[in-house]
Design a protein around this motif. Structure first.
Motif, PDB file in Angstrom:
ATOM      1  N   VAL A   1       0.860  -1.182   0.000  1.00  0.00           N
ATOM      2  CA  VAL A   1       0.000   0.000   0.000  1.00  0.00           C
ATOM      3  C   VAL A   1       0.897   1.232   0.000  1.00  0.00           C
ATOM      4  O   VAL A   1       1.756   1.372   0.860  1.00  0.00           O
ATOM      5  CB  VAL A   1      -0.916   0.036   1.247  1.00  0.00           C
ATOM      6  CG1 VAL A   1      -1.787   1.290   1.233  1.00  0.00           C
ATOM      7  CG2 VAL A   1      -1.770  -1.220   1.332  1.00  0.00           C
TER       8      VAL A   1
ATOM      9  N   TRP B   1      -1.832  -1.274  -3.883  1.00  0.00           N
ATOM     10  CA  TRP B   1      -2.830  -0.216  -3.696  1.00  0.00           C
ATOM     11  C   TRP B   1      -2.085   1.107  -3.629  1.00  0.00           C
ATOM     12  O   TRP B   1      -1.079   1.223  -2.927  1.00  0.00           O
ATOM     13  CB  TRP B   1      -3.573  -0.371  -2.388  1.00  0.00           C
ATOM     14  CG  TRP B   1      -4.527  -1.501  -2.301  1.00  0.00           C
ATOM     15  CD1 TRP B   1      -4.721  -2.520  -3.193  1.00  0.00           C
ATOM     16  CD2 TRP B   1      -5.437  -1.726  -1.233  1.00  0.00           C
ATOM     17  NE1 TRP B   1      -5.693  -3.365  -2.736  1.00  0.00           N
ATOM     18  CE2 TRP B   1      -6.151  -2.896  -1.533  1.00  0.00           C
ATOM     19  CE3 TRP B   1      -5.722  -1.054  -0.051  1.00  0.00           C
ATOM     20  CZ2 TRP B   1      -7.123  -3.418  -0.692  1.00  0.00           C
ATOM     21  CZ3 TRP B   1      -6.680  -1.567   0.790  1.00  0.00           C
ATOM     22  CH2 TRP B   1      -7.380  -2.729   0.458  1.00  0.00           C
TER      23      TRP B   1
ATOM     24  N   LEU C   1      -8.635   5.361  -4.344  1.00  0.00           N
ATOM     25  CA  LEU C   1      -7.775   4.201  -4.184  1.00  0.00           C
ATOM     26  C   LEU C   1      -7.601   3.556  -5.546  1.00  0.00           C
ATOM     27  O   LEU C   1      -8.585   3.227  -6.214  1.00  0.00           O
ATOM     28  CB  LEU C   1      -8.391   3.186  -3.217  1.00  0.00           C
ATOM     29  CG  LEU C   1      -7.655   1.851  -3.115  1.00  0.00           C
ATOM     30  CD1 LEU C   1      -6.284   2.046  -2.472  1.00  0.00           C
ATOM     31  CD2 LEU C   1      -8.478   0.849  -2.340  1.00  0.00           C
TER      32      LEU C   1
ATOM     33  N   THR D   1      -6.221   0.304  -7.392  1.00  0.00           N
ATOM     34  CA  THR D   1      -5.844  -1.075  -7.093  1.00  0.00           C
ATOM     35  C   THR D   1      -5.286  -1.744  -8.340  1.00  0.00           C
ATOM     36  O   THR D   1      -5.806  -1.566  -9.444  1.00  0.00           O
ATOM     37  CB  THR D   1      -7.032  -1.894  -6.553  1.00  0.00           C
ATOM     38  OG1 THR D   1      -8.106  -1.849  -7.493  1.00  0.00           O
ATOM     39  CG2 THR D   1      -7.507  -1.360  -5.214  1.00  0.00           C
TER      40      THR D   1
ATOM     41  N   PRO E   1      -9.206  -6.722   0.292  1.00  0.00           N
ATOM     42  CA  PRO E   1      -7.831  -7.213   0.213  1.00  0.00           C
ATOM     43  C   PRO E   1      -7.713  -8.563   0.896  1.00  0.00           C
ATOM     44  O   PRO E   1      -8.120  -8.724   2.045  1.00  0.00           O
ATOM     45  CB  PRO E   1      -7.048  -6.162   0.977  1.00  0.00           C
ATOM     46  CG  PRO E   1      -8.005  -5.703   2.023  1.00  0.00           C
ATOM     47  CD  PRO E   1      -9.367  -5.773   1.370  1.00  0.00           C
TER      48      PRO E   1
END
Length: 105
Positions: free
Chosen positions: A26, A53, A62, A64, A94
Motif C-alpha cells: 500500500v 494499492w 484508491l 488497485t 484485500p
C-alpha cells in the motif's frame, strides 16, 4: 520503496516465510496518479507482488492493481491484469477481508 511522491506505507507478507515477496503493498501519494506511476507499478508486478494499492490522498481515491502477468510491452516486462480506481466510499476486499475506504483516507 520511496520516491518524491510515493512512499510504501504497508507491506503484507505471509508470516511463515520471512523473506517472502509481499502479497500486498500500500502506497500513499500526495500526487495525482500518472501514466508514469502506472508504468512503475510494473516493477512490483515483476517482483511478484500480488496486489498494489495506491491511495491518492488529495483526490480521495484508491487505485488497485491485481494479478501480475508478463507483458512484453510494459517497461519492466510485467503489468497487472486488473487496474481500477475507486472513490472514497468504495468497498474493497484485500486478501479476503473487506475494508471501507473511508477508514483509510
Amino acid at each position: 520503496a520511496e520516491d518524491n511522491d510515493h512512499a510504501t506505507a504497508i507491506e503484507v507478507v505471509h508470516r511463515d516465510t520471512p523473506d517472502a515477496v509481499p502479497v500486498l503493498i500500500v502506497e500513499v501519494s500526495d500526487a495525482p496518479m500518472s501514466a508514469a506511476a502506472v508504468e512503475e507499478a510494473g516493477r512490483y508486478a515483476a517482483a511478484g507482488v500480488a496486489a498494489l494499492w495506491v491511495i491518492e490522498v488529495a483526490a480521495r481515491k484508491l487505485h488497485t492493481f491485481r494479478g501480475p502477468r508478463p507483458d512484453a510491452d510494459a517497461k519492466h516486462g510485467y503489468s497487472y491484469q486488473q487496474v481500477r480506481a475507486s472513490g472514497q466510499f468504495a468497498l474493497v476486499a484485500p486478501l479476503a477481508a473487506e475494508i471501507h475506504l473511508a477508514q483509510v483516507c
